[in-house]
Design a protein around this motif. Sequence first.
Motif, mmCIF file in Angstrom:
data_model
loop_
_atom_site.group_PDB
_atom_site.id
_atom_site.type_symbol
_atom_site.label_atom_id
_atom_site.label_comp_id
_atom_site.label_asym_id
_atom_site.label_seq_id
_atom_site.Cartn_x
_atom_site.Cartn_y
_atom_site.Cartn_z
ATOM 1 N N GLY A 253 59.185 -25.996 -89.052
ATOM 2 C CA GLY A 253 59.411 -24.575 -88.811
ATOM 3 C C GLY A 253 58.116 -23.815 -88.585
ATOM 4 N N ILE A 254 56.984 -24.519 -88.566
ATOM 5 C CA ILE A 254 55.663 -23.910 -88.295
ATOM 6 C C ILE A 254 55.103 -24.648 -87.090
ATOM 7 C CG2 ILE A 254 53.405 -23.321 -89.263
ATOM 8 C CD1 ILE A 254 54.599 -23.872 -92.053
ATOM 9 N N GLU A 255 55.529 -24.257 -85.917
ATOM 10 C CA GLU A 255 55.216 -25.052 -84.730
ATOM 11 C C GLU A 255 53.766 -24.885 -84.295
ATOM 12 O OE1 GLU A 255 56.974 -25.902 -80.230
ATOM 13 O OE2 GLU A 255 58.085 -24.672 -81.668
ATOM 14 N N PHE A 256 53.134 -26.005 -83.994
ATOM 15 C CA PHE A 256 51.809 -25.999 -83.381
ATOM 16 C C PHE A 256 52.005 -26.225 -81.880
ATOM 17 C CE2 PHE A 256 50.031 -28.111 -87.509
ATOM 18 C CZ PHE A 256 50.162 -26.917 -88.186
ATOM 19 N N ASN A 257 51.699 -25.222 -81.080
ATOM 20 C CA ASN A 257 51.895 -25.361 -79.633
ATOM 21 C C ASN A 257 50.914 -26.338 -79.011
ATOM 22 O OD1 ASN A 257 54.037 -23.479 -79.466
ATOM 23 N ND2 ASN A 257 52.576 -21.789 -79.584
ATOM 24 N N HIS A 258 49.717 -26.361 -79.574
ATOM 25 C CA HIS A 258 48.681 -27.249 -79.019
ATOM 26 C C HIS A 258 47.687 -27.534 -80.123
ATOM 27 C CE1 HIS A 258 45.564 -28.902 -76.441
ATOM 28 N NE2 HIS A 258 44.706 -28.058 -77.002
ATOM 29 N N ILE A 259 47.321 -28.797 -80.304
ATOM 30 C CA ILE A 259 46.236 -29.111 -81.233
ATOM 31 C C ILE A 259 45.067 -29.679 -80.439
ATOM 32 C CG2 ILE A 259 47.748 -29.499 -83.227
ATOM 33 C CD1 ILE A 259 47.168 -32.535 -82.834
ATOM 34 N N ALA A 260 43.900 -29.556 -80.996
ATOM 35 C CA ALA A 260 42.678 -29.918 -80.262
ATOM 36 C C ALA A 260 42.422 -31.423 -80.332
ATOM 37 C CB ALA A 260 41.496 -29.139 -80.823
ATOM 38 N N ILE A 261 43.339 -32.190 -79.731
ATOM 39 C CA ILE A 261 43.213 -33.652 -79.755
ATOM 40 C C ILE A 261 41.911 -34.104 -79.098
ATOM 41 C CG2 ILE A 261 44.142 -35.748 -78.655
ATOM 42 C CD1 ILE A 261 46.865 -34.967 -79.540
ATOM 43 N N GLU A 262 41.478 -33.362 -78.083
ATOM 44 C CA GLU A 262 40.259 -33.757 -77.373
ATOM 45 C C GLU A 262 39.009 -33.665 -78.256
ATOM 46 O OE1 GLU A 262 40.808 -29.404 -77.046
ATOM 47 O OE2 GLU A 262 42.117 -31.132 -76.731
ATOM 48 N N SER A 263 39.117 -33.017 -79.422
ATOM 49 C CA SER A 263 37.979 -32.891 -80.343
ATOM 50 C C SER A 263 37.995 -33.945 -81.452
ATOM 51 C CB SER A 263 37.970 -31.488 -80.972
ATOM 52 O OG SER A 263 37.792 -30.497 -79.977
ATOM 53 N N ILE A 264 38.996 -34.848 -81.441
ATOM 54 C CA ILE A 264 39.121 -35.868 -82.489
ATOM 55 C C ILE A 264 38.548 -37.188 -81.969
ATOM 56 C CG2 ILE A 264 40.723 -37.112 -83.988
ATOM 57 C CD1 ILE A 264 42.714 -34.783 -83.584
ATOM 58 N N PHE A 265 37.649 -37.775 -82.759
ATOM 59 C CA PHE A 265 37.007 -39.025 -82.335
ATOM 60 C C PHE A 265 37.021 -40.032 -83.483
ATOM 61 C CE2 PHE A 265 35.318 -35.716 -79.675
ATOM 62 C CZ PHE A 265 35.258 -36.292 -78.420
ATOM 63 N N PRO A 266 37.499 -41.274 -83.249
ATOM 64 C CA PRO A 266 37.400 -42.303 -84.289
ATOM 65 C C PRO A 266 35.933 -42.682 -84.495
ATOM 66 C CG PRO A 266 38.336 -43.226 -82.274
ATOM 67 C CD PRO A 266 38.172 -41.764 -82.046
ATOM 68 N N SER A 267 35.475 -42.589 -85.753
ATOM 69 C CA SER A 267 34.060 -42.876 -86.022
ATOM 70 C C SER A 267 33.867 -44.154 -86.826
ATOM 71 C CB SER A 267 33.411 -41.706 -86.765
ATOM 72 O OG SER A 267 33.990 -41.544 -88.044
ATOM 73 N N PHE A 268 34.890 -44.553 -87.580
ATOM 74 C CA PHE A 268 34.823 -45.802 -88.342
ATOM 75 C C PHE A 268 36.182 -46.463 -88.247
ATOM 76 C CE2 PHE A 268 35.837 -48.100 -92.269
ATOM 77 C CZ PHE A 268 34.802 -49.019 -92.305
ATOM 78 N N VAL A 269 36.182 -47.728 -87.893
ATOM 79 C CA VAL A 269 37.445 -48.463 -87.714
ATOM 80 C C VAL A 269 37.347 -49.792 -88.443
ATOM 81 C CG1 VAL A 269 39.023 -49.515 -86.059
ATOM 82 C CG2 VAL A 269 37.841 -47.399 -85.458
ATOM 83 N N ASN A 270 38.286 -50.031 -89.346
ATOM 84 C CA ASN A 270 38.356 -51.310 -90.065
ATOM 85 C C ASN A 270 39.820 -51.737 -90.096
ATOM 86 O OD1 ASN A 270 37.945 -53.554 -91.648
ATOM 87 N ND2 ASN A 270 37.748 -52.415 -93.570
ATOM 88 N N ILE A 271 40.271 -52.318 -88.998
ATOM 89 C CA ILE A 271 41.684 -52.662 -88.860
ATOM 90 C C ILE A 271 41.830 -54.088 -88.353
ATOM 91 C CG2 ILE A 271 42.454 -50.289 -88.422
ATOM 92 C CD1 ILE A 271 42.541 -50.987 -85.420
ATOM 93 N N HIS A 272 43.016 -54.627 -88.567
ATOM 94 C CA HIS A 272 43.373 -55.910 -87.960
ATOM 95 C C HIS A 272 44.861 -55.881 -87.662
ATOM 96 C CE1 HIS A 272 44.358 -56.563 -92.230
ATOM 97 N NE2 HIS A 272 45.249 -57.443 -91.793
ATOM 98 N N THR A 273 45.292 -56.746 -86.778
ATOM 99 C CA THR A 273 46.708 -56.805 -86.438
ATOM 100 C C THR A 273 47.396 -57.898 -87.245
ATOM 101 O OG1 THR A 273 46.190 -58.282 -84.590
ATOM 102 C CG2 THR A 273 46.438 -55.958 -84.089
ATOM 103 N N GLU A 274 48.648 -57.663 -87.554
ATOM 104 C CA GLU A 274 49.470 -58.670 -88.223
ATOM 105 C C GLU A 274 50.824 -58.729 -87.539
ATOM 106 O OE1 GLU A 274 49.568 -59.246 -92.323
ATOM 107 O OE2 GLU A 274 47.423 -58.913 -92.604
#
Length: 281
Positions: free
Chosen positions: A199-220
Amino acid sequence: MPHSLVLNLLPQSPITPQFLTGRHLHALFLTLVSSVDTTLGDRLHDSTADKAFTLSPLQISNTNSPLLKGSKGGSKLQYSYQQPIPAGTPCWWRISLLDDTLFSKLTQLWLNLNPNRPWHLGPADLYITSIQGTPQSIQPWANASTYAQLYEEASDCNSSINLTFSTPTAFRQGQYDSTLPTRESVFNSLLSRWNKYSGIEFNHIAIESIFPSFVNIHTEILADSRSKFIGILGEVNYKVLGEIQPIQIKQINALADFALYAGIGRKTTMGMGMTRRLYSP
């Protein structure tokens, strides 16, 4: 108002691996719903739209259990079993509800819980011994908040977001799945559920300002007799960078905090995509 409820369970007979799949836990949830509202249970069963709940795989409470041998521990949850869970083994199961309508419909179930009434997971009987709905020091998956609180309490200056993907997580792109937790896949997944239920709609978020800086993942790979699901586990730190307004930072932080309830990506009603934000001590 989203709720993250942890049900403490005690099996009265062994639960074999083939009944510990997301499909069987999904059926158990619908049975719980139908016990207080048959029409709602049928509607949830028939719906193909994004659903207002998520489920976890069944978890063994004792982390020293030999059944968890080889688990990496930490934020990872158990999502597949090769051996039966023995009778009398304390377990827990997380159910999150994303809207008040669903929670209120189930209020009678929570209030009139009979610890001596068996529920069925395949041929096994389970007792629900208690339900946790508020934060616990040893149970980070239990919580409740209004959407207004989530938004009001979200930081408008914290530019670091740590997300832990605790069960395999994948994202639908066209006809196929992707396992890469790009900013678009992660935050658009959260945004669509936030806009649908808050009920608190965000029309647009600044996705272009988000950057992955540390990644520690694996697939299963999670495979059963019907299908194969490939997803990521692990942690990703995202940084909010560049010239960005405080209200835009606040919206991104609100979505990250919402991940506890909403999950991310595909098959969240089958135990996949369980994600929460980790704050540095």
